[in-house]
Scaffold this motif. Structure first.
Motif, mmCIF file in Angstrom:
data_model
loop_
_atom_site.group_PDB
_atom_site.id
_atom_site.type_symbol
_atom_site.label_atom_id
_atom_site.label_comp_id
_atom_site.label_asym_id
_atom_site.label_seq_id
_atom_site.Cartn_x
_atom_site.Cartn_y
_atom_site.Cartn_z
ATOM 1 N N ILE A 129 0.862 -1.189 0.000
ATOM 2 C CA ILE A 129 0.000 0.000 0.000
ATOM 3 C C ILE A 129 0.893 1.231 0.000
ATOM 4 C CG2 ILE A 129 -1.732 1.292 1.313
ATOM 5 C CD1 ILE A 129 -2.696 -1.393 2.428
ATOM 6 N N PRO A 130 0.687 2.168 -0.914
ATOM 7 C CA PRO A 130 1.566 3.336 -0.980
ATOM 8 C C PRO A 130 1.363 4.283 0.201
ATOM 9 C CG PRO A 130 -0.242 3.551 -2.535
ATOM 10 C CD PRO A 130 -0.332 2.168 -1.970
ATOM 11 N N PRO A 131 2.342 5.134 0.472
ATOM 12 C CA PRO A 131 2.172 6.148 1.518
ATOM 13 C C PRO A 131 0.968 7.034 1.203
ATOM 14 C CG PRO A 131 4.455 6.020 0.775
ATOM 15 C CD PRO A 131 3.637 5.210 -0.186
ATOM 16 N N HIS A 132 0.344 7.564 2.257
ATOM 17 C CA HIS A 132 -0.865 8.364 2.064
ATOM 18 C C HIS A 132 -1.059 9.287 3.256
ATOM 19 C CE1 HIS A 132 -1.805 4.460 3.912
ATOM 20 N NE2 HIS A 132 -2.647 5.130 4.680
ATOM 21 N N ASP A 133 -1.769 10.377 3.027
ATOM 22 C CA ASP A 133 -2.058 11.337 4.096
ATOM 23 C C ASP A 133 -3.277 10.934 4.912
ATOM 24 O OD1 ASP A 133 0.030 13.172 3.376
ATOM 25 O OD2 ASP A 133 -1.211 13.842 1.694
ATOM 26 N N VAL A 134 -4.273 10.324 4.235
ATOM 27 C CA VAL A 134 -5.534 10.004 4.904
ATOM 28 C C VAL A 134 -5.956 8.580 4.555
ATOM 29 C CG1 VAL A 134 -7.915 10.749 5.346
ATOM 30 C CG2 VAL A 134 -6.213 12.425 4.596
ATOM 31 N N LEU A 135 -6.415 7.848 5.548
ATOM 32 C CA LEU A 135 -7.000 6.524 5.326
ATOM 33 C C LEU A 135 -8.512 6.660 5.452
ATOM 34 C CD1 LEU A 135 -5.956 3.085 6.689
ATOM 35 C CD2 LEU A 135 -8.245 3.948 7.232
ATOM 36 N N LEU A 136 -9.232 6.196 4.442
ATOM 37 C CA LEU A 136 -10.695 6.211 4.441
ATOM 38 C C LEU A 136 -11.194 4.772 4.470
ATOM 39 C CD1 LEU A 136 -11.272 8.772 1.521
ATOM 40 C CD2 LEU A 136 -11.011 9.269 3.967
ATOM 41 N N ALA A 137 -12.185 4.494 5.295
ATOM 42 C CA ALA A 137 -12.691 3.123 5.374
ATOM 43 C C ALA A 137 -14.124 3.089 5.883
ATOM 44 C CB ALA A 137 -11.801 2.268 6.287
ATOM 45 N N HIS A 180 1.571 2.677 8.350
ATOM 46 C CA HIS A 180 1.785 3.882 7.546
ATOM 47 C C HIS A 180 1.672 5.191 8.323
ATOM 48 C CE1 HIS A 180 2.236 2.175 3.495
ATOM 49 N NE2 HIS A 180 1.410 1.215 3.909
ATOM 50 N N ARG A 181 1.036 5.160 9.479
ATOM 51 C CA ARG A 181 0.896 6.350 10.303
ATOM 52 C C ARG A 181 0.414 7.554 9.496
ATOM 53 N NH1 ARG A 181 0.266 5.349 15.198
ATOM 54 N NH2 ARG A 181 1.022 7.421 15.767
ATOM 55 N N PRO A 182 -0.745 7.452 8.818
ATOM 56 C CA PRO A 182 -1.247 8.594 8.053
ATOM 57 C C PRO A 182 -1.560 9.763 8.969
ATOM 58 C CG PRO A 182 -2.962 6.935 8.303
ATOM 59 C CD PRO A 182 -1.690 6.312 8.810
ATOM 60 N N ARG A 183 -1.585 10.962 8.405
ATOM 61 C CA ARG A 183 -1.903 12.145 9.199
ATOM 62 C C ARG A 183 -3.284 12.049 9.825
ATOM 63 N NH1 ARG A 183 0.274 16.683 4.849
ATOM 64 N NH2 ARG A 183 2.463 16.681 5.525
ATOM 65 N N ALA A 184 -4.196 11.405 9.107
ATOM 66 C CA ALA A 184 -5.567 11.318 9.614
ATOM 67 C C ALA A 184 -6.254 10.093 9.043
ATOM 68 C CB ALA A 184 -6.348 12.579 9.235
ATOM 69 N N PHE A 185 -7.372 9.725 9.649
ATOM 70 C CA PHE A 185 -8.228 8.680 9.094
ATOM 71 C C PHE A 185 -9.682 9.118 9.261
ATOM 72 C CE2 PHE A 185 -7.276 7.159 13.472
ATOM 73 C CZ PHE A 185 -8.552 7.181 14.012
#
Length: 413
Positions: A129-137, A180-185
């Motif tokens: 999974i590529p790096p990302h700022d936000v995880l949506l689920a 990944h520790r995204p900035r937000a989810f």
């Protein structure tokens, strides 16, 4: 009618450069062995196969006119409602996961960017999974087995989220956040998540996000009827890696003096219904200026629904069909709408059988624009929209969290 075999073979070879045979089989709703027979010329595919493959091979969408302000991944993506909302606020999707092949078909039709859709997220490694700022689920709601966790607590032993959540799909959300520790989810679920399994499910989720993963977490139940004429309550959980001054007081409801009504959803019979090339006359007969009569309930089904409602009224229960007109706000559209349409029936006047909403009307009821394509059967479309989100609700959520996911504020914490 069969498609020319040579054309389909060429399309299959081209498509197999980007998709596995299993993925193609799921997309086309056939057995992988059937695809092998088509390639080998042992059987001839139907015409829809060529059309479906051509759609899958559409050229990549034009490059964005402006750079993306943030990136996100779309897990348990369904037909892409949350993605659409976050794209509208300047985000770019860099990874998608959705296991249902019919939902994948609708997702591809509306996002022809050449990006592969990962199937079963439980089989996807975090490194893929590529790096990302936000995880949506919009993850499914499942009970957790907490007996083992409680025993460890009693013994004074430490445990991690893997112990508490293993075997549920929330575990996959947690492991990706941890990696990944995204900035937000942003997580979405039905309102009942709060009370599911006597509150244990929600407690484990919050404990995992806050204590195990170390995120600042806020949640709220939001009713979609502020944006669309449908009573639809969903719990939205947002989390931030760094401390913020986020507050749900930032939520901006539409400033309409009058709430939306079903008139904004219904097909127009005054000659002003838009002609959509991707719909044709599938849902609405433009020559006659009326909804396709196949959506009108049969005498037998209408009689059954009336008798069922009367039986429960006599017992003092509130069960029964929901009848709406142009001035109504509807009940919640569910994934079972295809069965009898009883939760939202459109009145056609006294003495006339009501009708179901068409799939296009369901799309509008969920806040999708009319350029959203519906490439699946009515049954599948009803399930997909019933499982989807109200798009403008999540555009507002995206607007609210955006200050903490884009530079430079996001880097300042």
């Amino acid at each position: 009618m069969n498609a020319p075999a040579d054309l389909v073979r060429n399309l299959l070879h081209a498509t197999l450069n980007s998709y596995s045979r299993t993925e193609l089989a799921r997309y086309l709703d056939v057995n992988p062995a059937t695809i092998a027979r088509w390639i080998n010329g042992q059987s001839e595919p139907r015409a829809y196969v060529a059309q479906a493959l051509q759609q899958l091979l559409q050229p990549q969408a034009p490059a964005r006119s402006t750079p993306a302000e943030f990136t996100f991944i779309d897990l348990f993506a369904g037909i892409g409602g949350i993605r659409k909302a976050f794209e509208q606020e300047g985000g770019q999707c860099v990874f998608t996961s959705e296991w249902d092949s019919y939902a994948q078909k609708t997702y591809h039709a509306n996002n022809p960017d050449g990006q592969r859709i990962a199937g079963d997220i439980t089989q996807v490694a975090e490194a893929d999974i590529p790096p990302h700022d936000v995880l949506l689920a919009g993850f499914p709601c499942q009970p957790f087995s907490i007996a083992g966790v409680s025993k460890k607590n009693a013994l004074g032993r430490a445990h991690g989220f893997a112990d508490a959540t293993q075997g549920t799909l929330f575990f996959d959300v947690a492991r990706i956040i941890a990696a990944h520790r995204p900035r937000a989810f942003v997580l979405e679920n039905v309102k009942n998540l709060h009370s599911h399994d006597q509150g244990r499910t929600f407690a484990v989720i919050l404990q995992t996000l806050r204590e195990e993963l170390g995120y600042e977490v806020h949640y709220r139940v939001i009713d979609g009827q502020h944006w669309v004429p449908q009573h639809r309550e969903r719990v939205v959980i947002v989390g931030f890696r760094e401390p913020t001054d986020f507050s749900w007081d930032l939520l901006q409801l539409p400033e309409n003096k009058l709430p939306t009504r079903m008139a904004q959803v219904f097909h127009r019979t005054d000659g002003k219904e838009p002609v959509l090339a991707h719909d044709g006359d599938k849902f609405f007969d433009h020559a006659k200026g009326e909804v396709n009569p196949k959506y009108i309930l049969t005498d037998k089904l209408w009689a059954y629904l009336q008798n069922y409602a009367e039986k429960h009224r006599a017992k003092g229960n509130g069960f029964g069909f929901g009848l709406v007109d142009a001035n109504s706000i509807s009940r919640t559209l569910s994934a079972r709408y295809y069965k009898d349409g009883s939760e939202i029936l459109v009145s056609r006047g006294a003495g006339l059988n009501p009708r179901r909403l068409t799939p296009r009307e369901c799309a509008r009821l969920m806040g999708y624009p009319d350029d959203f394509r519906i490439p699946v059967s009515d049954t599948r479309a009803y399930k997909q929209f019933g499982n989807s989100v109200v798009v403008p609700v999540f555009r507002e959520v995206a607007r609210m969290i955006k200050p903490w996911i884009v530079s430079p504020k996001a880097d300042q914490g």
